[in-house]
Design a protein around this motif. Sequence first.
Motif, PDB file in Angstrom:
ATOM      1  N   LYS A  43      34.453  41.198  32.312  1.00 56.90           N
ATOM      2  CA  LYS A  43      34.525  42.621  32.583  1.00 56.90           C
ATOM      3  C   LYS A  43      33.643  42.972  33.775  1.00 56.90           C
ATOM      4  O   LYS A  43      32.424  42.774  33.745  1.00 56.90           O
ATOM      5  N   SER A  45      33.360  45.890  37.356  1.00 59.54           N
ATOM      6  CA  SER A  45      33.864  47.104  37.981  1.00 59.54           C
ATOM      7  C   SER A  45      34.701  46.679  39.187  1.00 59.54           C
ATOM      8  O   SER A  45      34.229  46.668  40.318  1.00 59.54           O
ATOM      9  N   GLY A  46      35.920  46.308  38.915  1.00 56.48           N
ATOM     10  CA  GLY A  46      36.793  45.782  39.957  1.00 56.48           C
ATOM     11  C   GLY A  46      37.841  44.888  39.339  1.00 56.48           C
ATOM     12  O   GLY A  46      38.336  45.167  38.245  1.00 56.48           O
ATOM     13  N   GLU A 183      36.241  47.577  49.208  1.00 62.79           N
ATOM     14  CA  GLU A 183      35.925  46.605  48.163  1.00 62.79           C
ATOM     15  C   GLU A 183      35.070  45.474  48.724  1.00 62.79           C
ATOM     16  O   GLU A 183      35.125  45.169  49.910  1.00 62.79           O
ATOM     17  N   MET A 197      35.014  43.637  43.960  1.00 64.92           N
ATOM     18  CA  MET A 197      34.148  44.656  43.388  1.00 64.92           C
ATOM     19  C   MET A 197      34.547  46.008  43.967  1.00 64.92           C
ATOM     20  O   MET A 197      34.639  46.165  45.189  1.00 64.92           O
ATOM     21  N   SER A 198      34.757  46.985  43.104  1.00 65.08           N
ATOM     22  CA  SER A 198      35.275  48.280  43.531  1.00 65.08           C
ATOM     23  C   SER A 198      34.199  49.195  44.116  1.00 65.08           C
ATOM     24  O   SER A 198      33.032  49.139  43.714  1.00 65.08           O
ATOM     25  N   HIS A 201      29.721  51.326  45.525  1.00 62.45           N
ATOM     26  CA  HIS A 201      28.899  50.193  45.136  1.00 62.45           C
ATOM     27  C   HIS A 201      27.476  50.634  44.790  1.00 62.45           C
ATOM     28  O   HIS A 201      26.805  51.275  45.592  1.00 62.45           O
ATOM     29  N   GLN A 205      25.076  47.933  39.145  1.00 59.69           N
ATOM     30  CA  GLN A 205      26.406  47.540  38.668  1.00 59.69           C
ATOM     31  C   GLN A 205      26.837  46.216  39.297  1.00 59.69           C
ATOM     32  O   GLN A 205      27.408  45.349  38.628  1.00 59.69           O
ATOM     33  N   ASP A 209      27.875  42.842  37.369  1.00 57.31           N
ATOM     34  CA  ASP A 209      29.191  42.242  37.620  1.00 57.31           C
ATOM     35  C   ASP A 209      29.050  40.803  38.111  1.00 57.31           C
ATOM     36  O   ASP A 209      29.772  39.913  37.664  1.00 57.31           O
TER      37      ASP A 209
END
Length: 219
Positions: A43, A45-46, A183, A197-198, A201, A205, A209
Motif C-alpha cells: 500500500k 500513495s501511488g 509523479e 508516487m503520487s 509529495h 508519506q 511508501d
Amino acid sequence: MTTPGKSNISLITWLLILLAVTVGAVIHFGNVKNLSVQSKNVKISGLYLPAALDIANFQLTDNSGKPFSNANLKGHWTMMFFGFTNCGMVCPTTMAALNSMYQTLQQQLPERLVPNVVMVSVDPERDSVERMNAYVTTFNQKFIGARAELPQITALEKELHLVAIKMQAGDNQNQYTINHSAEIMVFNPDGKLQAFMSYPHVAEQMITDYKNILTSQVA
C-alpha cells in the motif's frame, strides 16, 4: 493599474494551464493503470507495480557533464522526478520534500538502501547542464540533475507514461511555462520501474511508501 485586456489574457492563460494539468493527469493515470494491477500487499500513495518494468535505453547528461543512462539506475534504488528550473511551485516543493525524505532515510537506513534522487528536465531549451547543477545541488549536494535534447526527453516521457505540455505565459515566445506530470518514479536496483508516487509529495508519506516498497522486495 492593471488593464482589462491584460487581466482577461491572464485569466485565460491560467484557465488553459488548469485545463492542461487536468488533461495531463487524466492521460497519465489512464496510461499507468493499464500497466499493472496494484498489489493488495503493498500500500502506497501511488501505484506499485508487482511486475517491475524494463525501460528502453535512454541517454542523458548529468549535472556534472557525464553520461547518464539505464546503467546509472542499476545497483541501487532510484527516485526520479521530471521538472524544470523555472517551475514556480510544484518542482521546488517536491525537491524540498525529497531532500527532507532523503536526510531522514540517511539516518534510518543502511547507505545501500538510501535511494539516489534524480531530477530530469522537461525544459532542455533553458535548462543547461550548469543550470541543472546549480538547481539540484541547492536542495542537496548528492542530488542528480539530468538533461538531453527535447526528442530524447520526449521519448523517455512516453516510455514512462508521463505528460509535459509547453504553454505560452506572456507576449514573448520565450515566456512560457510547462505543465507536466509530477509523479515520482521509483526504480529498483535492477534498473526496472517499480512504482509511481503520487503528487502532492510529503516527506513523511514518501518515507512510509518507500519503506513499504523495500519490505515488498524481501517479503
